[in-house]
Design an enzyme around this catalytic site. Structure first.
Site: not given
Length: 273
Positions: A76, A79, A81
Site C-alpha cells: 500500500h 492514501h 501511508y
C-alpha cells in the site's frame, strides 16, 4: 507474470501497509513516525537505520503472508501511508539516499519490492497501490513512479487508487482528459493495471475496461455483494443493491461487527436503521 495471474484464477492477496504519521499517538502509545519530522502531525523523522528496518519489516510481512498460504501481497503506497509519505516531496525532506529526487524518494518502495521478489520467489504475486494525486503527490511524479515500476517489471499488478475513475486530474495543467488516461497510455509490459474509485455498476466496470485497464477494483460494491463477479457472470442484467442496506445484509455478506462500526463512522448513510 501476466500469464501467471490469469492461470491461477481465484487468488488470495493480503495488503501490507504502515500508517506512518497517520497512526494516532493515543492508539500506538508513542510518537508516530514519518520520513521527516512533522510538527503538523506530531511525528518524528525516521533514522537511517529505522528506514532500513521499515524495509525489512515489509519484506518479512510478505514472507509471513506466503507462509500463511497467500498467493501474494499488495504494497500500500497510497492514501498517505508511510510509503506514500516517502514518495511525496511535501512530506519527505530527507537529505540521505531516501530523499531528494523522485528516484531517491521511491527507493524505499523499490527496495521493498526487490526484497520480496528475492525472498518470496518468482511465482509469488506482488502488487502496488499508488495515489495518482492528493496526499502531497503530483500527477507527473505519480506517472513517473508508474513508469519506473513498469520498466523494472518486478511486480505483477499496479493498482491506481483514483477515488473516482471518471474524473479529470485536480491539477489544471493536466485537465481536459481523464485521470486514468495518463496511466493507461503507458507501456506496462507484462504488468496488469487496475484502478479503484466509485466503481459500482456493471457499466462502471465495463467503462474501466474501455479506458484500457486490465481490471477494476470494487470497494463498497464488494461490501454489498462479496461474490459480485460471479453474480455478474451468471446474470448479464445484475445490478448491485443501493445503500443504505441493513446490518443483517452486511453480516450475511461476511462483514464483521467491528467493521460495521468502522463503516458507520466513515459513511453514516451506508447502513439503515
Amino acid at each position: 507474470m501476466a500469464g501467471k495471474i490469469k492461470a491461477q484464477g481465484s487468488l488470495a492477496v493480503v495488503q501490507l501497509h504502515h500508517a506512518g504519521f497517520r497512526a494516532p499517538r493515543e492508539l500506538i502509545g508513542d510518537m508516530p513516525v514519518a520520513p521527516s519530522p512533522s510538527e503538523k502531525f506530531g511525528a518524528r523523522g525516521l533514522s537511517h537505520g529505522e528506514v532500513q528496518s521499515l524495509i525489512e519489516d515489509f519484506i518479512r510481512g510478505a514472507e509471513r503472508a506466503k507462509q500463511a498460504g497467500f498467493d501474494g501481497i499488495e504494497i500500500h503506497g497510497a492514501h498517505n501511508y508511510v510509503i506514500c509519505q516517502f514518495l511525496s516531496a511535501e512530506f519527505n525532506r530527507r537529505t540521505d539516499e531516501y530523499g531528494g529526487s523522485l528516484k531517491n524518494r521511491s527507493k524505499v518502495l523499490f527496495d521493498i519490492i526487490s526484497g520480496i521478489r528475492k525472498r518470496c520467489g518468482a511465482e509469488f504475486l506482488i502488487g502496488v497501490r499508488l495515489s495518482p494525486e492528493r496526499h502531497g503527490i503530483l500527477l507527473e511524479e505519480a506517472v513517473g513512479t508508474a513508469k519506473a515500476l513498469f520498466a523494472a517489471q518486478e511486480i505483477d499488478f499496479l493498482d491506481i487508487s483514483a477515488w473516482n475513475v471518471f474524473k479529470e486530474p485536480v491539477e489544471a495543467a493536466f485537465q481536459g482528459r481523464s485521470l486514468l488516461s495518463y496511466f493507461c497510455e503507458l507501456d506496462r509490459g507484462e504488468i496488469r493495471l487496475g484502478a479503484a474509485g466509485k466503481v459500482y455498476s456493471p457499466e462502471d466496470v465495463y467503462y474501466c475496461f474501455e479506458q484500457g485497464l486490465d481490471f477494476a477494483l470494487l470497494g463498497r460494491a464488494a461490501m454489498l455483494h462479496h461474490n459480485y463477479p460471479h453474480l455478474l457472470r451468471d446474470n448479464a442484467s445484475f445490478m448491485p443493491k443501493r445503500t443504505p442496506v441493513s446490518r443483517e445484509h452486511l453480516l450475511a455478506e461476511g462483514l464483521s461487527e467491528q467493521f460495521l462500526e468502522y463503516i458507520a463512522s466513515m459513511w453514516p448513510d451506508f447502513i439503515s436503521g
